[in-house]
Structures are given as C-alpha cells and as structure tokens.
Design an enzyme around this catalytic site. Structure first.
Site, short mmCIF file in Angstrom:
data_model
loop_
_atom_site.label_atom_id
_atom_site.label_comp_id
_atom_site.label_asym_id
_atom_site.label_seq_id
_atom_site.Cartn_x
_atom_site.Cartn_y
_atom_site.Cartn_z
CB SER A 477 -8.49 -1.65 0.04
OG SER A 477 -7.90 -0.84 1.02
CG ASP A 564 -2.45 -5.73 3.61
OD1 ASP A 564 -1.96 -4.61 3.81
OD2 ASP A 564 -3.57 -5.91 3.09
CG HIS A 596 -3.43 -3.08 0.95
ND1 HIS A 596 -4.32 -3.64 1.84
CD2 HIS A 596 -4.07 -2.01 0.41
CE1 HIS A 596 -5.44 -2.95 1.84
NE2 HIS A 596 -5.32 -1.96 0.98
#
Length: 848
Positions: A477, A564, A596
């Site tokens: 991330s 995602d 994600h």
C-alpha cells in the site's frame, strides 16, 4: 561460531493457523473460533468445557477465508461480513450456533442480512438494550455516503433511520441505543462532531483537517461523551469528556510520560465505567482506573511472565476473560481466566507448530533523519548471526497514517530467519507520536518521508549492521509507494525492491479512489496536495514514481490484486509497462481473486515463495526451496509475463479511438418492462426506445416514466460511426457537459445498447471506448467484453444472445450486462448498476 536456526517453513508463518480468533459467548456457554475447513478459514463453535476437537462447523466458505466475527449481545447469533474476491463491498451474515446442519449440509445455514451488490455495509452500533438489533450504514442510495438503518438480526428486517444527505461520515449512539451524535467532514477537510436533533444537526465540537477529534463512548451518566482530541495547543491526543448540551470539556487523561498519543480506552461492559487507558510507546503501557481490574491483570502478568496480556473477549458479567498472552517471539497463547477462582485454563497456541526457539527479538531503536527529526523504528536481527555486514530489508508500513507496533510480526520473523536485518520505521506522518510528528509528513510524500527511510539505511550501515551493497526495500500500500519512490528517487540506494499493491501515479490513485472514501478525500488532499489545482498536479507528478521510471535501475517485483478498489491494477501495470518498454527487467504477480492485500493463504504463500527467492538472488540471503504442489501451481497461475501487459495503454482516454461498427441502426420503437431495485425496494417503470432516421444522423429517444416523474433522453448519433453528436436530457436533472471532450464519445446516452449491437460481436470479442461521466464532468473509458452466449427468455420470447459485460476500464463503479440477440442485434435484456442513484440496479426486458 554462531549460526542461523533452520529455515522456518513459510507455511508455518503465512499458512492458516490451526486455531485462531477465539471469542467466548456472552453467557459463557460457547467458544467460537476460526479454523480451516477444506483449506479455507471458517467459523467453528464448541461448548466452553469441550475440547476443540468436538467443535461444530458454522460456515462453509471455500473461496475466501472468514476474516473475523462477533457474537451478538445475547449470544443467539454469530455475525460476520463477507465481500466478493476482495472488492470490499461487504455484506453482513448471521448464523445460529445452536442450529443443526440440514441433511446433506456441513453447517447450519448462514443468512445474508443485507444481500446487496456493489454496496459496502458499515457497522455503527450494537446496543445492549436490544440485542436483536444492530445499526448499520448502507451506501446503496449514494456510493459516497452511508444512510443509517436499523437491522433486526432475527428477521433481516431493515428500517431507514436517517437518510444521509449531510455528508455524515459516522453515527454515534449512547449506551441505551439512542442516536446522539454524528461526525461530518467539511469541504475544507475540517471535522465536526454534531449533536443529532429531531430534524437537524448542531455542531458542538470542531477540529481542523490536521487535528483529531473522535467520539469514543458515552459516559454512564448518559449525558457526556468521551472523545479523543489533540485540538489547539495539544500535541498528544488526550481523553476528554464533552457535554453535548453545553459543549463544556473536562480533561480525563493524556500520556503521563508525555511521549505518545492515547492508544485506546478500556470500558467495563457490565458497569460502563472507564477501567484503563492504553498507550502504545516502544511497548504498550496501561494505566488502570479500577482496582479490581488492575489486581486481576497484575495477577495474569505474574502468572504469564514476559508476555503482553490482552483480554480478547469476556462474558457479559465479566467474570470470565478469554485472554491472549503474546510477545515478539510468541504469536499468542490463549487461556480462559476465571476471575472468581483465579484459575487459568489453557485453550490453544496460535500457530502451534511454529518453532518459537527460532524466532528473533524485535528491538525498539531510534535514529535521526535528514533534518534531525528522530525516527522511532523496530529492528529485528537474524537470530544466531553477528549483527555485522548483514543483508538488510527496509519495510515501510502502509497507510501512511498508521504505525508499526512492537510484537510478533510474521514479515519481520520471515525475513530475519532468511538472514536479513529487518528495519520497520515509523516515519514522519505515522500516527501515535503526536500531532507535530504526524503533520511533519504533510506534503512530504517522496521527499522527507522518503528521507526517513533513506536515513534508516544510513543508520544500519553506520552501526555496522548492514552491508551497503545488500539493502532491499519491501512494502505494501503506502509502503509499496515508498518502495517505488525509493528505487525511482534514490536509484543507487537499494539492490532489490518488492512493491505490493502500491500506487505508482498519485494522480490516477486519487482519481480512482472508491466513492465511500469521500469523507476522507479532502483530508488526503490536505495532507498530500489538491490534484485539481496546477500546483497540486505538479506536486503529484513530481512525487509519482511513474514519472521517474526512467531512473529506476533496481531489480523490481510488483505484486497486485486484480480487484483492489483502493489501489487498482492500473497502478501496478503502469510501472510494469514503463520498465518493460525501456527494456528493464521487472517481475509481475497478479492474483485474480484478491483485493488490497492478499487474504487467501495460497496466494500469500505463492507470493512469498517468489519474493524470498527474488531477494535471495539479488541480496544473497537464504531461501526455502520449492513449496507444496498447490502453492507452486498457484505461483505459476499468478505470474504474469510483462510482455503481455497491455490494459494500461487502453486506459488513457486521450488514446482511445472509436470501435469499428459493422451494422447500422434500424428505425423503430422498442418497449421494455423495467424496474429499479434499491435498498431492498423495487420501483416499476416504463421504458421505450425510439430510433428515427434524421437524414445524415440517427435520433434516438429514450422515454422513462416512473410513478413520480418522466425523463426524455435524446441523443443524436452520426450514421456510420454511431458516435454521439449531441445529447439532451429533459426532466432528469442531468448536468450539461462543461468539459473538453478531446475526442469522440461512443455508446453513451440514448441508443447506447443499440450501438453496442452494431459492433462485430463474437465470443471473446473485447474493445474499449469513451463515455462521459455527467457527475464528475470527465471523460471515462469503458471496457466491453463478450462473456459468452446464452439463451435468454424475456416477454418478447426466447433469444440466442451474446452476453456483453461493460465496466469502467479505470476501476470506476460503472457495471452493466447487456444481452444482444444474435439475429437482430437488438438488446433483449439489460442489467445496469446506476452510480448516480446510489448503486441502484436497473433491469429491463424486451416486450413483445
């Protein structure tokens, strides 16, 4: 001579634990927990006194693991949430632990209490006064904002409490289940706590975009509310009591050592009293307000020395605690503690086969960054090796507005076992260390925030711990962004890099964020930059690794989940293509069933099998050879040849042309039986499409009649190309187009589905074309794919039809399915998700 312990099998670190996540029921009769079934983590239940081997299966998920669950207040049900392949559109499910499985079934039936598609359910409150009720938020009407509903668990009945037309981000209830407060983010990004009145809201506390003010829980006096705040002159977040009627404040506590923010507050469920405050420093600190709770907690500390103690659940009367004893080299031992008799009953060890003796301690360290700011971090050194000249791995956390904490960390243990020194910095912009430290990260993506990682490398080298020629970086991330920024902006620093679901282009990241992030959009703009301004756009470009891809010379592996919703696959594929096109080697993993971050153990195991071998190749660490047959097969499935990555080029609206049509429209009127479904309700409507020959153009009119209004959509299409020349909407309230289209628009407005029918449809056919988003006043790119052929029965008859699936090529919310009759090329059935109506579903079937 010291030596590393044996290689720990990655299955023991990243595979499903044998037992985890146990919670005792409110009445103490049952313990529910997570355990694999058919290689997927599911919920099981046993009577408290029974062995775990006697447990009964409660859920039968096989696609994705159950992430967690909770008991309802009365213990009658176990509730859990589930999304679709990582898209984060969660629905709420409930299962009765006392129910028996039906004949031929392995578990009792789970009921989908919300049963909505393309909708993210939020849980706001589970009142003690009515244990059959939970208060939830649904964004089915407006994807950006959640309306408040009362949901009855036993029946699934939903009652609308408040329609959210005021940009409310959260709803807060008192201890008796009364709606009392709301939180709102203003256009400026400033945050408000509002008193909820009968028909309006009254602001009672406001903090600016760079401050924190969050309700925690109502006081037992039913008047005041505990909030955590660092407003004004406060640097560290403190616990405060706020009176909603008078707006008067009373400070309860801030960190007695004046080092870190308030971590959390612990309240008694039986008395509603505040019993402890928690602060996450280098390690956790607790301050007790209740003598009985403190006495019992200290007894546990003496009984389980060297462990952190967490109460993970308790009975309603709080006489029995289910506790976890854990630490940096202990993933967790779970015990049942009887407070009356001071007895501990061992339940299970998390990852019981993991060799604890091979795990390495996690050490809190601090070092200075480029401007002298002190950076707190955690360092895990390989057990059995001298801390000198080691290969090292920098692991920046995601967020970025979160922090790493001391304790067992699978990543740190995995790489330390593979011979790496692992540094996990809490760089500026991390939470927990005060407002000044957090705000020091504002506007510093790719610059000083990146310096904090670079100076972490310098710290390891200066200490003699790391070999400067064997430094790697890995993160997910924001940590993935920091990885890409590290190899793009400091190209000589790292010798290997692994980006996991990280954004490569900050402009496309913010353009594609999910609608339900709307409350935080302005906060992101304030802490980063506003991409809608020239200065903000320049800031984004300068700090986007994609724009500096030509400088990258570090071997790179990119990992992405196809579904995602936060950092969509475009972010990965843009950087893969940029490196591939300049002839630079790059490795790419894409899991089609993940979002994600990876949830399925088989995907995590496949990823880490590839990652550890990749790092060993470039940093000379050690690695585990091979894996199970299933994991090796999965790695082969998710490994993508960069030469085949092409979708990102289609996503650039400026380069998307007009698909070639092979037929013309046919004049006539086509009537459809249609309905709109939203929030469990349905509304019938009349839909008629008329196609008129206007000489050089086609004029297509779509008339939609509802019980409340009528809308006429008129679109003029150019003959031959079927591109849109003009569109007007009467009665629909649509916005006029006020943007530079810079190209042609196809299959948009009235006649869109008929234009699709004129394409050279065949099984496997795919194309992209441009539409216009009236809400955002921007051109968008649509992806069309013929998913197959189906026999479709509608009121007009049965048709052999192409099933055509349409979606936003940039990851937006638009999704439709159209069935086109093969002989006449007429749309005979349509199913369309309508973002402008909060995700409502329009279905239409051709009448005879």
């Amino acid at each position: 001579m010291p030596s590393l312990p044996p290689i720990i099998d990655r299955e023991l670190l990243f595979g499903d634990p044998e037992i985890s996540g146990a919670q005792i029921s409110p009445d103490g009769k049952y313990i529910a927990f997570l355990k694999p079934w058919k290689e997927t983590r599911n919920i099981w239940v046993k009577q408290t006194a029974e062995p775990f081997s006697s447990a009964r299966l409660m859920t039968t998920e096989t696609a994705r693991p159950v992430a967690g669950f909770l008991w309802t207040r009365d213990g009658k049900y176990i509730a859990y949430v589930k999304d679709n392949a990582g898209d984060e559109n969660f629905n709420v499910y409930a299962v009765d632990p006392s129910a028996a499985a039906a004949e031929g079934s392995d578990a009792p039936p789970s009921r989908d209490l919300t049963n909505l598609k393309g909708v993210r359910v939020m849980l706001f409150s589970a009142p003690k006064t009515d244990p059959d009720v939970i208060y939830i938020g649904l964004n089915d009407r407006d994807p950006a904002w959640h309306d408040l509903y009362k949901l009855r668990i036993s029946t699934g009945e939903r009652t609308l409490i408040r329609q959210n037309t005021d940009r409310i981000a959260a709803w807060i209830f008192d201890l008796k289940g009364n709606l009392r407060l709301a939180q709102r983010v203003q256009d400026s990004g400033d945050q408000e706590i509002l008193r909820v009145d009968a028909t309006s809201f009254t602001p009672i506390y406001t903090c600016n975009v760079f401050e924190t003010c969050d309700p925690v829980q109502f006081h037992k006096d039913a008047q005041r509310v505990y909030i955590q705040t660092n407003k004004g002159a406060l640097d560290l977040t403190s616990l405060v009591l706020l009176d909603p009627a008078s707006s008067q404040l009373e400070t309860v506590e801030s960190d007695p050592l004046k080092r870190v923010d308030l971590g959390s507050a612990w309240f008694s469920e039986s008395s509603d009293e505040l019993v402890a405050t928690v602060y996450e420093d280098d390690r956790e600190r607790r301050y007790f307000k209740d003598q009985a709770f403190e006495t019992d907690y200290r007894w546990l500390e003496n009984a389980l020395p060297g462990r952190e103690i967490s109460v993970v659940s308790n009975t309603l009367d709080e006489r029995r605690w289910l506790i976890s004893a854990h630490g940096d080299v202990e993933p967790g031992e779970t015990y049942l503690f009887n407070r009356d008799h001071r007895t501990l009953a061992f339940q299970y060890k998390v990852r019981e086969k993991l060799p604890r003796e091979a795990l390495a301690p996690m050490l809190p360290v601090r070092y200075k960054s480029s401007d002298g700011l002190e950076i707190p971090a955690y360092l895990t050194l390989p057990k059995g090796l001298e801390a000198s000249g080691l290969p090292a791995l920098i692991v920046p956390h995601g967020g970025p507005w979160v922090r790493d904490e001391w304790g067992y960390n699978a990543l740190a243990q995995f790489f330390a076992n593979r011979s790496y020194a692992v540094l996990m910095p809490n760089f500026r912009g991390s939470t927990g260390y005060g407002k000044k430290f957090l705000n020091a990260g504002n506007g510093e993506w790719g610059t000083k925030m990146q310096d904090d990682l670079t100076w972490g490398v310098k710290y390891l080298v200066a200490q003699g711990i790391a070999d400067p020629k064997r430094i790697g970086i890995l993160g997910g991330s924001y940590g993935g962004y920091a990885t890409l920024a590290g190899v793009a902006f400091t190209p000589d620093l790292y010798r290997a890099a692994v980006d996991i679901v990280g954004p490569s282009n900050l402009l496309t990241l913010l353009a594609a964020i999910p609608p339900y992030w709307e409350a935080g959009r302005k906060i992101m703009y304030a802490r980063m930059a506003d991409p809608d301004t020239p200065a903000g756009k320049q800031w984004m470009e300068e700090r986007s690794p994609l724009y500096s891809a030509g400088k990258i010379k570090t071997p790179l592996m990119v990992v992405q989940g196809a579904n995602d919703p936060r950092v969509n696959r475009r972010e990965a594929e843009q950087i893969v293509i940029a490196l591939r096109d300049r002839g630079f080697p790059v490795e790419y993993l894409l899991a089609p069933d993940e979002g994600h971050g990876f949830a399925r153990p088989v995907n995590n195991l496949a990823m880490f099998m590839a990652v550890e071998k990749f790092l060993a190749r470039h940093l000379s660490g050690r690695y585990q050879e091979g894996g199970t047959t299933e994991v090796m097969a999965r790695l082969k499935e998710i490994t993508v040849d960069p030469k085949t990555v092409v979708i990102s080029k289609k996503l650039d609206a400026a380069t998307v042309g007009v698909p070639a049509v092979t037929a013309e429209l046919k004049p006539g009127t086509y009537n459809y039986d249609a309905k709109i479904s939203m929030g469990g309700q349905q509304m019938a409507l009349k839909l008629a499409t008329s196609i008129l020959d206007s000489g050089g153009d086609w004029t297509v009119l779509v008339n939609i009649e509802t019980p409340m209004s009528a809308t006429l959509d008129t679109t003029v299409l150019e003959k031959g190309s079927l591109t849109v020349r003009k569109r007007t909407v009467e009665g629909g309230g649509d916005k006029p187009i006020s943007a530079d289209l810079d190209g042609t628009i196809f299959a948009d407005g009235a006649g869109a589905n008929f234009a699709i029918g004129c394409l050279p449809l065949a099984e496997g056919y795919t194309t992209v074309y441009r539409n216009f988003d009236l809400e955002k006043q921007k051109v968008k790119v649509m992806q069309l794919e013929v998913a197959g052929s189906e026999s479709v029965t509608v009121p007009a008859g049965t048709f052999d039809a192409f099933k055509v699936e349409l979606s936003s090529a940039d990851g937006g919310p638009d999704k439709s399915t159209v069935w086109i009759a093969k002989d006449s090329r007429t749309p005979v059935k349509i199913s369309t998700m309508m973002p402008q109506m909060g995700g409502a579903i329009l279905t239409a079937e051709l009448l005879g």
